[in-house]
Design a protein around this motif. Structure first.
Motif, PDB file in Angstrom:
ATOM      1  N   GLU A 424      71.633  61.758  27.411  1.00  0.00           N
ATOM      2  CA  GLU A 424      72.121  61.676  26.046  1.00  0.00           C
ATOM      3  C   GLU A 424      73.649  61.758  26.004  1.00  0.00           C
ATOM      4  O   GLU A 424      74.271  62.271  26.942  1.00  0.00           O
ATOM      5  CB  GLU A 424      71.516  62.810  25.204  1.00  0.00           C
ATOM      6  N   TYR A 498      68.347  56.122  25.552  1.00  0.00           N
ATOM      7  CA  TYR A 498      68.771  56.936  24.404  1.00  0.00           C
ATOM      8  C   TYR A 498      69.528  56.060  23.391  1.00  0.00           C
ATOM      9  O   TYR A 498      70.638  56.353  22.983  1.00  0.00           O
ATOM     10  CB  TYR A 498      69.651  58.101  24.875  1.00  0.00           C
ATOM     11  N   SER A 501      70.293  57.791  20.009  1.00  0.00           N
ATOM     12  CA  SER A 501      71.315  58.843  20.162  1.00  0.00           C
ATOM     13  C   SER A 501      72.713  58.237  20.252  1.00  0.00           C
ATOM     14  O   SER A 501      73.673  58.748  19.651  1.00  0.00           O
ATOM     15  CB  SER A 501      71.020  59.678  21.413  1.00  0.00           C
ATOM     16  N   ALA A 588      66.729  63.282  14.086  1.00  0.00           N
ATOM     17  CA  ALA A 588      67.789  62.582  14.826  1.00  0.00           C
ATOM     18  C   ALA A 588      69.018  62.367  13.949  1.00  0.00           C
ATOM     19  O   ALA A 588      70.162  62.537  14.395  1.00  0.00           O
ATOM     20  CB  ALA A 588      67.266  61.249  15.347  1.00  0.00           C
TER      21      ALA A 588
END
Length: 753
Positions: A424, A498, A501, A588
């Protein structure tokens, strides 16, 4: 008191000859009458008439005696003058007689003067020969003096050599002047040939003088006597030039010499040749910095020598310090222009701007305490013209722009690679996703702006404008990179791992860039961010949000396929699964700072509402009875309530939600009396003005109990009440496409009715 005719005739010639006398007499009579009338107006004053008469009689007698005396003196003067004129006339006549006699005597002896003419010629020749005899010893010793003068020059006895040289020049010039006055120009060539050695001596002396002047900065420190001697000789020659130019009768060959101007010329050429005509200057930054530092040190040191020593060795009218200062200034101006013609890098351009605009006038150079106040370059103009400064600043900005572009491109490539990492992105102390991109970009831009501020405000503004333009272009490339990353993700949703992210990190980066842009300019009054840059930041944010919502949509679409259906009507967990997906994305979204986080929640809620409504309008289900319609509406109410409570729990206020459209649609379907549909639909389209005829027709199909006439009446009512979208309205139905109604198939091998 009147006059007789004879008296008038006798008086008229006199009156014509003396009109002023007549005027004066009239004025006197008038004044007398005026005085008498004033005196004797009263009777009591008549007693003094005798006294007045006596007094006036005495007065008239006195005046007449004075007049007679004056006239007598004038007559005596006129008599004397007449006698003198007669005597002068006799003397003039006597002189005329004598002149006549002389004239006749001269005419008689004219032949005798012819002999005197020959005597005059002999006398002139005698004078010339006498002059030649006087200068013969000097003429015979000319070549000996030449040799001695040459020895003196070789021994650097310049004053003595110049004295003998002046003596020889004076002798030659006198002879040439005499020949010129007598018109004997044919003999001038012989004289010049005889004195031909003077030219060689002059050149030898001049060469030594200019060598001394060329070494003057060293000599005034080591041997000022030699330099002073050279200046004295130059001043002697200047005086001779001035004298000859003032006489303007005869100008000897080689005059005027103009050695003072030659002194200035040699001094300037020495300064320029020593410092500015060296080998090609290194155009790279370090080499140019060393060159400018050496120039700075040398110029300050030499001006100190001129101010402290050379000024004392020359006359005040030489203004030697001002001449040297102007020479350095002009030479530096030309030198910098020559350097700027080269293809310089940004470091070299910065050095030149800093040196010309800051260092040159600073206490480290022309403002040095040892040079003030005598050295003043303010009256000499700028070292670089405003046009050249502007041109150089633009060149510098172009170089900086290329460097910034290269650096940003490299940063973008590194950032793009990081999106595909197996971990991440970084987080800050508050847990928000981020990367080093904003810090790197803003630090690079800020450093360039700060560096430019050390030179001039104009350069700072140019670099600032360039920085904003490059930041805008960089945002465009970053947006394209996001699109490319999104395409890669569409091919394989596991790559990047990811993905969400890093999209959230990019939103935080965009916020960081947006807040940092306003602090780029040091001057708070000049921090206005251009509209185009604001638009680029908005486009970047919208693209990242769009990619996130597309990702949410991909997860919601499989669930929405089950809406509506008989299974869903009987109690399916489709909406619960949707809530789980939404909650996952909401968690998120919490890794994004609040303004964008709330935006994502709002857009997610709109997406969920529109997807839910779109699923309802796919004509997958039609209520077959009133009981089923009740179950349908109950299920709608349960789903909308569950979704609304979810978003309220996530922090989205109910007034900001679009799910209210589901509740309104439920009321439209739940209506038990179809006759009231027109009124209900009117309220619905008033609240949601972007709903279309197709949307309403599909909703009526869901009910399953609307006749063709009622449908036509409802649609006719909608046509009579067109709606206008308010400015603050958030469209929801306009994004929902209704499937077209399929036409009935004809029977095979038959004809249509």
């Amino acid at each position: 008191m009147g006059m007789s005719a004879e008296e008038e005739r006798a008086a008229s010639p006199r009156d014509e000859e003396w009109p002023e006398a007549e005027k004066a007499e009239k004025l006197a009579r008038g004044a007398a009458l005026k005085w008498a009338s004033g005196v004797f107006y009263c009777p009591e004053k008549l007693e003094g008439l005798g006294q007045y008469r006596n007094r006036e009689t005495q007065r008239n007698s006195s005046i007449q005696s004075r007049l007679k005396s004056t006239v007598q003196s004038y007559l005596e003067g006129v008599s004397t003058g007449l006698e003198q004129l007669r005597s002068a006339s006799r003397e003039v006549q006597s002189v005329c007689d004598d002149l006549g006699a002389v004239r006749w005597a001269l005419l008689d002896s004219a032949d005798r003067f012819q002999g005197l003419q020959q005597m005059r010629a002999l006398m002139a020749e005698h004078v010339q020969l006498a002059s030649v005899v006087q200068v013969l010893p000097q003429l015979f010793s000319v070549h000996e003096v030449f040799a001695h003068t040459l020895q003196l020059l070789r021994g650097q006895q310049l004053l003595e050599a110049h004295a003998e040289l002046m003596m020889m020049e004076h002798l030659r010039d006198n002879i040439l002047s005499q020949l010129h006055l007598r018109g004997l120009s044919s003999a001038e060539a012989t004289v010049l040939s005889y004195f031909g050695g003077l030219q060689e001596l002059n050149e030898s002396l001049a060469k030594q003088l200019w060598d001394i002047v060329g070494s003057s900065l060293r000599l005034v420190r080591e041997d000022p006597v030699l330099f002073v001697t050279a200046v004295r000789i130059i001043e002697r020659e200047e005086k001779i030039d001035d004298t000859l130019l003032l006489e303007a009768t005869f100008l000897p060959p080689g005059r005027p010499k103009g050695w003072r101007q030659k002194f200035y010329h040699v001094l300037r050429e020495t300064i320029v040749g020593t410092h500015f005509h060296a080998a090609r200057t290194d155009a790279e930054g370090p080499g140019l910095a060393r060159h400018l530092a050496a120039l700075q040190k040398a110029i300050v040191a030499e001006l100190r020598v001129v101010k402290d020593l050379m000024v004392q060795c020359v006359p005040a009218h030489y203004n030697i310090l001002s001449v040297c200062t102007a020479t350095y200034h002009q030479a530096l101006t030309s030198h910098l222009e020559d350097i700027l013609r080269e293809d310089l890098d940004k470091q070299a351009l910065f050095l030149l701007l800093e040196w010309a605009l800051r260092v040159y006038h600073s206490p480290e150079m022309m403002g040095h305490p040892d040079l003030l106040p005598e050295v003043d370059v303010s009256a000499l103009g700028p070292l670089m013209s405003p046009e050249l400064v502007d041109q150089t600043e633009r060149k510098y900005v172009v170089k900086v722009k290329a460097s910034v572009l290269e650096w940003m491109q490299r940063t973008l490539e590194v950032e793009f690679k990081e999106w595909f990492r197996e971990e991440e992105p970084e987080t800050d102390h508050q847990g928000f996703f981020q990367s080093a991109l904003p810090v790197i970009v803003m630090q690079m831009l800020n450093e360039n702006i700060q560096v430019a501020s050390l030179i001039a405000d104009s350069l700072q503004q140019k670099v600032y404008n360039m920085a904003l333009e490059e930041l805008e272009a960089f945002l465009g490339r970053l947006r394209e990179a996001l699109v490319q990353c999104g395409k890669e993700h569409q091919k394989d949703r596991t790559t990047p791992k990811y993905y969400i992210s890093y999209l959230l990190a990019m939103l935080n980066n965009n916020l960081a860039l947006s807040s940092a842009v306003s602090s780029l300019h040091p001057d708070a009054a000049c921090r206005e961010v251009p509209t185009s840059l604001r638009a680029a930041l908005d486009r970047m944010q919208k693209k990242a949000c769009q990619l996130l919502l597309e990702e949410l949509l991909l997860d919601l679409q499989p669930l929405c396929l089950h809406l509506p259906s008989r299974k869903w009507l009987c109690g399916s967990q489709v909406v619960s699964s949707m809530c789980e997906v939404i909650d996952k994305y909401a968690k998120a979204f919490s890794r994004v700072r609040k303004p964008v986080c709330m935006l994502l929640l709002t857009e997610s809620e709109l997406l969920v509402a529109s997807q839910y409504l779109r699923a309802l309008m796919q004509k997958k289900m039609v209520c077959k009875s009133e009981e089923e319609r009740g179950q349908f509406c109950d299920r709608l109410l349960q789903d909308a309530t569950q979704l609304r409570e979810l978003f309220c729990g996530l922090g989205l206020d109910q007034s900001q939600q679009s799910l209210e459209a589901v509740f309104a649609l439920r009321e439209l379907i739940y209506l038990k009396d179809p006759a009231l549909l027109s009124l209900e639909v009117l309220g619905f389209i008033t609240k949601y003005p972007d709903v279309s005829d197709e949307h309403i027709s599909t909703l009526l199909d869901l009910r399953g109990d609307v006749s063709r006439d009622l449908r036509h009446a409802v649609l006719e009512m909608m046509a009579q009440h067109p709606q206008v979208l308010p400015e603050s309205y958030r469209p929801i139905f306009s994004t929902i496409l209704v499937p077209t109604q399929e036409l009935p198939f004809c029977l095979r091998k038959g004809k249509c009715a």
